[in-house]
Design an enzyme around this catalytic site. Structure first.
Site, PDB file in Angstrom:
ATOM      1  N   GLU A 133       0.799  -1.233   0.000  1.00 19.41           N
ATOM      2  CA  GLU A 133       0.000   0.000   0.000  1.00 19.41           C
ATOM      3  C   GLU A 133       0.832   1.283   0.000  1.00 19.41           C
ATOM      4  O   GLU A 133       0.656   2.157   0.846  1.00 19.41           O
ATOM      5  CB  GLU A 133      -0.977  -0.026   1.188  1.00 19.41           C
ATOM      6  CG  GLU A 133      -1.910  -1.224   1.136  1.00 19.41           C
ATOM      7  CD  GLU A 133      -2.787  -1.381   2.366  1.00 19.41           C
ATOM      8  OE1 GLU A 133      -2.773  -0.491   3.241  1.00 19.41           O
ATOM      9  OE2 GLU A 133      -3.488  -2.411   2.474  1.00 19.41           O
ATOM     10  N   GLU A 238      -6.440 -10.666  -1.285  1.00 21.49           N
ATOM     11  CA  GLU A 238      -7.190 -10.530  -0.033  1.00 21.49           C
ATOM     12  C   GLU A 238      -8.686 -10.507  -0.334  1.00 21.49           C
ATOM     13  O   GLU A 238      -9.386  -9.566   0.041  1.00 21.49           O
ATOM     14  CB  GLU A 238      -6.748  -9.271   0.728  1.00 21.49           C
ATOM     15  CG  GLU A 238      -5.250  -9.233   1.000  1.00 21.49           C
ATOM     16  CD  GLU A 238      -4.807  -8.006   1.793  1.00 21.49           C
ATOM     17  OE1 GLU A 238      -5.646  -7.380   2.469  1.00 21.49           O
ATOM     18  OE2 GLU A 238      -3.600  -7.681   1.745  1.00 21.49           O
TER      19      GLU A 238
END
Length: 349
Positions: A133, A238
Site C-alpha cells: 500500500e 485478499e
C-alpha cells in the site's frame, strides 16, 4: 470435490490464517483450510509490529508455527508483509527523543528487519509481500514515514534487501483499490521504474476487498490485464465481498476510515435475506468467473479469512457489524458459492 482440486490446473487457492488457526485452537477452521486450500498467508503475525515490537527484539513464535503449518500441509507459503506504513511499531521511525530518524538510520532499520525476517525463512517462505500500500488512489506516492524520510527509493531498497536475503523467493507489491484508473497507472509507473533499474519484482497483488457496488468488474479486469502486460505474476491477494452498505463507496481497504455505528449500516444482524444473499452469490461468482477466464494470467487467489465470523469486515469500516464476506459461514460450512465455483472451474479448459 474441494476448491483446491477443482482449481489445481487454474491457480493456487489461498487463505489468510489467524492466530487461533495457526496455533491449532480453531480445529474446525483447520479442517476447512486443509481440505480446500493449498496456499496460506498470515493475517497479522508477520507484520512488523508483531515480529519486532522493540528494536532488535524479535518474536517469531507465531510466525514459526505458521510456516510449520504450511510445510506440514505442503502449501505455498506467503509472507505478509515486510514494509507497510500501518501496523509498524512506533519506534521504527523515531529516535530516543521521539524525533524522526535520519534517512540513513531508517534505511538501516529497514535492512535489518527485512534481512532478519526473510533470512530466517529462506527457502521456506515461497513469496513475500515486500511492500504494501505505497500508492494512493490518485496514483501518487503515499506520504508515509517511509516516503517522507527516505523518498520513493524505499520501495527499491526493500525489494533489493529481500532479494539479497533470499534470492529464490518471489517478491510482490500488494495494494488495494487497484481497479481505479489513477491507481493502476501509478502502480504501473512504479513497477516499470523498478524494472528499468533491474530490480527483481515477481508479482503484483490486487487486494480483492469488494463491496456490492465497488469495483466494477470491467475496471478490475482492465487493471488485471494491464498488470499482466508488465510481465509479472498477478495475484488476487485478499478476497472478500462485503454484503453490507458501505459509508464510502470506493473505500477499498483504507484503514484510516472509521465510521460511527448505526443500525442502518448493520441491516442483517440475524442473517442475510434470501434476495440479498442471491445478489451476493451472483456477484461473488462473477468475480470468480473473471478469475477463471484469465487463469492463464493469475497465479493465486487468496481469500482473506476462513469463515464469516472471523473476517475483519465485521469491524471495518464500522465496528460491531455482522457481515457475510467469505466462502464459509460462521459454522465453517461451505456456502453454495463454493459448489458454484467448483462447477464453474470444471467447465473451463
Amino acid at each position: 470435490m474441494s476448491l483446491k482440486e477443482a482449481l489445481k490446473d487454474k491457480f493456487l487457492i489461498g487463505v489468510a490464517l489467524n492466530a487461533d488457526q495457526i496455533t491449532g485452537r480453531d480445529t474446525a477452521g483447520i479442517r476447512v483450510v486443509e481440505q480446500h486450500f493449498n496456499s496460506i498467508t498470515p493475517e497479522n503475525c508477520m507484520k512488523s509490529e508483531s515480529l519486532q515490537p522493540q528494536e532488535g527484539k524479535f518474536d517469531f513464535a507465531l510466525a514459526d508455527q505458521f510456516v510449520d503449518f504450511g510445510e506440514k500441509n505442503n502449501m505455498f507459503i506467503v509472507g505478509h508483509t515486510l514494509i507497510w506504513h500501518s501496523q509498524a511499531p512506533a519506534w521504527f521511525f523515531v529516535d530516543e527523543n521521539g524525533k524522526d530518524v535520519s534517512r540513513e538510520v531508517l534505511i538501516e532499520r529497514m535492512k535489518n528487519h527485512i534481512t532478519t525476517v526473510v533470512g530466517r525463512y529462506k527457502g521456506r517462505v515461497h513469496g513475500w509481500d515486500v511492500v504494501n500500500e505505497a500508492i494512493e488512489d490518485d496514483g501518487s506516492f503515499r506520504k508515509s514515514k517511509f516516503y517522507q524520510i527516505i523518498g520513493e527509493d524505499f520501495i527499491r531498497l526493500a525489494f533489493e534487501f529481500a532479494h539479497e536475503a533470499d534470492p529464490d523467493a518471489e517478491l510482490y507489491y500488494n495494494d488495494y483499490s487497484m481497479a481505479k484508473k489513477e491507481k493502476r497507472e501509478g502502480v504501473i509507473k512504479m513497477v516499470r521504474n523498478l524494472q528499468s533499474q533491474g530490480v527483481k519484482i515477481d508479482g503484483i497483488g490486487m487486494q480483492g476487498h469488494m463491496t456490492m457496488d465497488f469495483p466494477a468488474i470491467e475496471d478490475f479486469e482492465e487493471s488485471l490485464l494491464a498488470f499482466a502486460d508488465l510481465g509479472v505474476k498477478v495475484m488476487i491477494t485478499e478476497f472478500d465481498l462485503s454484503a453490507l452498505p458501505s459509508p464510502k463507496r470506493d473505500a477499498g481497504a483504507d484503514l484510516s476510515l472509521d465510521y460511527t455505528y448505526n443500525k442502518s449500516l448493520n441491516p442483517y444482524p440475524d442473517g442475510l435475506p434470501a434476495d440479498v444473499y442471491e445478489k451476493w452469490h451472483n456477484r461473488c461468482l462473477d468475480f470468480f468467473r473473471l478469475f477463471l477466464n484469465h487463469h492463464d494470467k493469475i497465479d493465486r487467489v487468496t481469500v482473506w479469512g476462513v469463515n464469516d465470523g472471523q473476517s475483519w469486515r465485521n469491524y471495518w469500516p464500522v465496528r460491531g457489524r455482522t457481515d457475510y464476506p467469505l466462502l464459509f459461514d460462521r459454522n465453517h460450512q461451505p456456502k453454495p458459492i463454493v459448489e458454484a465455483i467448483i462447477k464453474e472451474a470444471m467447465t473451463i479448459n
